[in-house]
Scaffold this active site. Structure first.
Site, PDB file in Angstrom:
ATOM      1  N   GLU A 181      -4.835  -4.600  -5.610  1.00 36.48           N
ATOM      2  CA  GLU A 181      -5.297  -5.668  -4.928  1.00 36.48           C
ATOM      3  C   GLU A 181      -6.681  -5.716  -5.351  1.00 36.48           C
ATOM      4  O   GLU A 181      -7.567  -4.894  -5.041  1.00 36.48           O
ATOM      5  CB  GLU A 181      -5.401  -5.092  -3.409  1.00 36.48           C
ATOM      6  CG  GLU A 181      -5.690  -3.874  -3.158  1.00 36.48           C
ATOM      7  CD  GLU A 181      -5.619  -3.837  -1.532  1.00 36.48           C
ATOM      8  OE1 GLU A 181      -5.101  -4.539  -0.690  1.00 36.48           O
ATOM      9  OE2 GLU A 181      -6.394  -2.637  -1.035  1.00 36.48           O
ATOM     10  N   HIS A 213       0.594  -1.196  -0.040  1.00 37.17           N
ATOM     11  CA  HIS A 213       0.014   0.044   0.045  1.00 37.17           C
ATOM     12  C   HIS A 213       0.929   1.333  -0.118  1.00 37.17           C
ATOM     13  O   HIS A 213       0.669   2.129   0.737  1.00 37.17           O
ATOM     14  CB  HIS A 213      -1.103  -0.047   1.114  1.00 37.17           C
ATOM     15  CG  HIS A 213      -1.659  -1.312   1.387  1.00 37.17           C
ATOM     16  ND1 HIS A 213      -1.728  -2.103   2.390  1.00 37.17           N
ATOM     17  CD2 HIS A 213      -2.727  -1.827   0.331  1.00 37.17           C
ATOM     18  CE1 HIS A 213      -2.613  -3.114   2.281  1.00 37.17           C
ATOM     19  NE2 HIS A 213      -3.044  -3.047   1.162  1.00 37.17           N
TER      20      HIS A 213
END
Length: 171
Positions: free
Chosen positions: A122, A56
């Site tokens: 993702e 992330h």
């Protein structure tokens, strides 16, 4: 030690947590804690070839670099001749591009450099949400990277494929 011996990278990705933090904030906080914990330890001094990937976009680290640098390098904090400076240490970590805005990706690439960015998405996950402005999945990151002005084709190639091939020894 085993990761270095096998010459394989490790990825740090927090697990889901049920608590007072909102879902996304939990991940950002845990990734930030992981990076700072690594950088404040002797891990990279003891294992200089260790390869760590943070998910992330590295939590809050690339976006709050000034604050972390000031804390990390402040006078009396550490013996700077024995421990690397923040800028040197941060370049020992790799960051995925699982961010959902062009602005965040631009800053990540600018701060950590294209050599330390790995293409990542993702799905399923929060990236499955649809961006009302584009009608595409929030996790449709390639068009965001493609739209970054000033990013060379060579740097894009590193982010999309080259860095992962090098890191995972896939040549």
């Amino acid at each position: 030690e085993k990761l270095v011996e096998l010459d394989v990278p490790a990825m740090i990705h927090p697990a889901q947590f049920v608590g007072r933090e909102p879902y996304t904030l939990h991940f950002i906080n845990e990734e930030s804690i992981a990076i700072i914990s690594l950088l404040e330890s002797r891990v990279f001094l003891d294992f200089p070839t260790l390869k760590i990937i943070i998910s992330h976009g590295g939590g809050s680290i690339p976006y709050q670099m000034g604050r972390f640098r000031a804390f990390y390098d402040r006078p009396g904090r550490r013996e700077l001749d024995a421990i690397e400076r923040f800028e040197e240490s941060i370049h020992r970590v790799y960051f995925d591009t699982c961010l959902y805005s062009k602005e965040a990706l631009e800053l990540l690439i600018k701060v950590v450099g294209p050599d330390n960015c790995l293409f990542g998405t993702e799905r399923p996950g929060t990236g499955s949400a649809i961006d009302p402005a584009t009608g595409r999945s929030m996790d449709d990151i390639k068009p965001l990277i493609d739209s970054i002005e000033g990013l060379s084709d060579a740097h894009r190639a590193k982010i999309y494929e080259g860095n992962a091939r090098k890191l995972f020894r896939l040549f």
